[in-house]
Motif scaffolding. Structure first.
Motif, PDB file in Angstrom:
ATOM      1  N   VAL A  77       1.564   0.152   2.739  1.00  0.00           N
ATOM      2  CA  VAL A  77       1.776   0.365   1.310  1.00  0.00           C
ATOM      3  C   VAL A  77       2.875  -0.590   0.876  1.00  0.00           C
ATOM      4  O   VAL A  77       3.646  -1.105   1.695  1.00  0.00           O
ATOM      5  CB  VAL A  77       2.174   1.821   0.970  1.00  0.00           C
ATOM      6  N   ASP A  78       2.946  -0.837  -0.424  1.00  0.00           N
ATOM      7  CA  ASP A  78       3.939  -1.770  -0.962  1.00  0.00           C
ATOM      8  C   ASP A  78       5.181  -1.064  -1.492  1.00  0.00           C
ATOM      9  O   ASP A  78       6.241  -1.680  -1.607  1.00  0.00           O
ATOM     10  CB  ASP A  78       3.299  -2.600  -2.077  1.00  0.00           C
ATOM     11  N   LEU A  79       5.028   0.218  -1.825  1.00  0.00           N
ATOM     12  CA  LEU A  79       6.156   0.994  -2.337  1.00  0.00           C
ATOM     13  C   LEU A  79       6.017   2.425  -1.844  1.00  0.00           C
ATOM     14  O   LEU A  79       4.941   3.028  -1.952  1.00  0.00           O
ATOM     15  CB  LEU A  79       6.189   0.970  -3.860  1.00  0.00           C
ATOM     16  N   GLY A 129       9.235  -1.954  -1.139  1.00  0.00           N
ATOM     17  CA  GLY A 129      10.394  -1.160  -1.476  1.00  0.00           C
ATOM     18  C   GLY A 129      10.231   0.296  -1.094  1.00  0.00           C
ATOM     19  O   GLY A 129       9.109   0.812  -0.997  1.00  0.00           O
ATOM     20  N   VAL A 130      11.365   0.947  -0.865  1.00  0.00           N
ATOM     21  CA  VAL A 130      11.412   2.381  -0.586  1.00  0.00           C
ATOM     22  C   VAL A 130      12.434   2.992  -1.535  1.00  0.00           C
ATOM     23  O   VAL A 130      13.580   2.526  -1.603  1.00  0.00           O
ATOM     24  CB  VAL A 130      11.823   2.677   0.869  1.00  0.00           C
ATOM     25  N   ILE A 131      12.019   4.013  -2.275  1.00  0.00           N
ATOM     26  CA  ILE A 131      12.923   4.770  -3.129  1.00  0.00           C
ATOM     27  C   ILE A 131      13.028   6.174  -2.561  1.00  0.00           C
ATOM     28  O   ILE A 131      12.027   6.905  -2.512  1.00  0.00           O
ATOM     29  CB  ILE A 131      12.427   4.823  -4.589  1.00  0.00           C
ATOM     30  N   ASN A 132      14.214   6.534  -2.109  1.00  0.00           N
ATOM     31  CA  ASN A 132      14.463   7.871  -1.575  1.00  0.00           C
ATOM     32  C   ASN A 132      15.188   8.686  -2.638  1.00  0.00           C
ATOM     33  O   ASN A 132      16.319   8.355  -3.011  1.00  0.00           O
ATOM     34  CB  ASN A 132      15.302   7.790  -0.298  1.00  0.00           C
ATOM     35  N   VAL A 133      14.532   9.717  -3.132  1.00  0.00           N
ATOM     36  CA  VAL A 133      15.110  10.498  -4.219  1.00  0.00           C
ATOM     37  C   VAL A 133      16.155  11.453  -3.657  1.00  0.00           C
ATOM     38  O   VAL A 133      15.840  12.371  -2.899  1.00  0.00           O
ATOM     39  CB  VAL A 133      14.031  11.266  -4.995  1.00  0.00           C
TER      40      VAL A 133
END
Length: 250
Positions: A77-79, A129-133
């Motif tokens: 996956v890309d994000l 990218g990885v966004i960790n909430v």
């Protein structure tokens, strides 16, 4: 067409990410526990935005669910948006240990494992990218919830530093109070929270995507919460702890 995988994708911040990314032309892999609601969400996004939307039912507090999502991430996956999370009502000694351990598994183990599964593909492509909430609660002392979110912030910064120069970005997103189902599910009384502290989920997502593009490793949406976090770092720990009883959960 890029692909994004979002956990906790059927409500709140996760659903807002799904709408924003679909509008941006991403194919979606949506992860949540509720099979029926997940299928409905995927169908709605396909119809509204004309994108591919795959439903991947999984309980991230169970090995079987984690393994299923890890396998999908390794395929590429890309994000990745690690958004799944919840709160427990009550003080530390009042909450069953099993519930606290489940929180740690979803907030910490799942974030670690899914980030680890996603990064090799992204690094091989030189982008992603990885966004960790996490939460504004990460910057205050408020039980297991804030402790787990502090771990998410530290982990995200550490991972970002390790892969610097790879073309892949890792960022912790730290919202304050957001209009979602989060507090209702945890049976929390929010009647005393001033209206100006609430943010719409769409604004949180827009600022998160902007900050990820800018290469930030920690994103705190809105000037008001940036100020709260900044002040929180200056006041004594015992006072910050008392303040966090009011400002401690997203």
């Amino acid at each position: 067409m890029p692909t994004a995988l979002i956990t906790g994708a059927t409500a709140g911040i996760g659903a807002a990410f799904a709408r924003r990314l679909a509008a941006d032309g991403f194919s979606l892999v949506l992860v949540a526990r509720d099979h029926a609601r997940l299928a409905d969400t995927a169908a709605e996004l396909r119809k509204r935005y004309g994108v591919e939307a795959e439903a991947l039912p999984a309980d991230l507090s169970a090995d079987e669910g984690l393994e299923a999502v890890e396998e999908r991430l390794r395929a590429g996956v890309d994000l990745l948006v690690n958004n799944a999370g919840f709160g427990n009502r009550g003080a530390f000694l009042d909450v069953p240990v099993a519930d606290e351990l489940r929180m740690l598994r979803v907030h910490c183990e799942a974030v670690l494992r899914l980030t680890r599964a996603a990064l090799p593909y992204m690094i091989s492509k030189g982008r992603g990218g990885v966004i960790n909430v996490a939460s504004v609660a990460a910057f205050f002392t408020r039980g297991t919830y804030s402790s787990s979110k502090a771990w998410v912030v530290n982990f995200s910064q550490s991972a970002a530093a390790e892969i610097a120069g790879s073309g892949v970005r890792v960022m912790a997103l730290c919202p304050g109070f957001v209009r979602t189902e989060f507090h209702e599910r945890a049976h929390m009384d929010t009647s005393g929270i001033p209206g100006f502290l609430w943010l719409p989920a769409e604004r949180v997502v827009d600022e998160a995507m902007r900050d990820l593009a800018r290469g930030l490793r920690v994103s705190v949406p809105s000037a008001r919460y940036k100020a709260i976090v900044g002040l929180g770092r200056l006041v004594p720990g015992n006072l910050a702890g008392r303040v966090s009883t009011r400002l401690g959960r997203r």
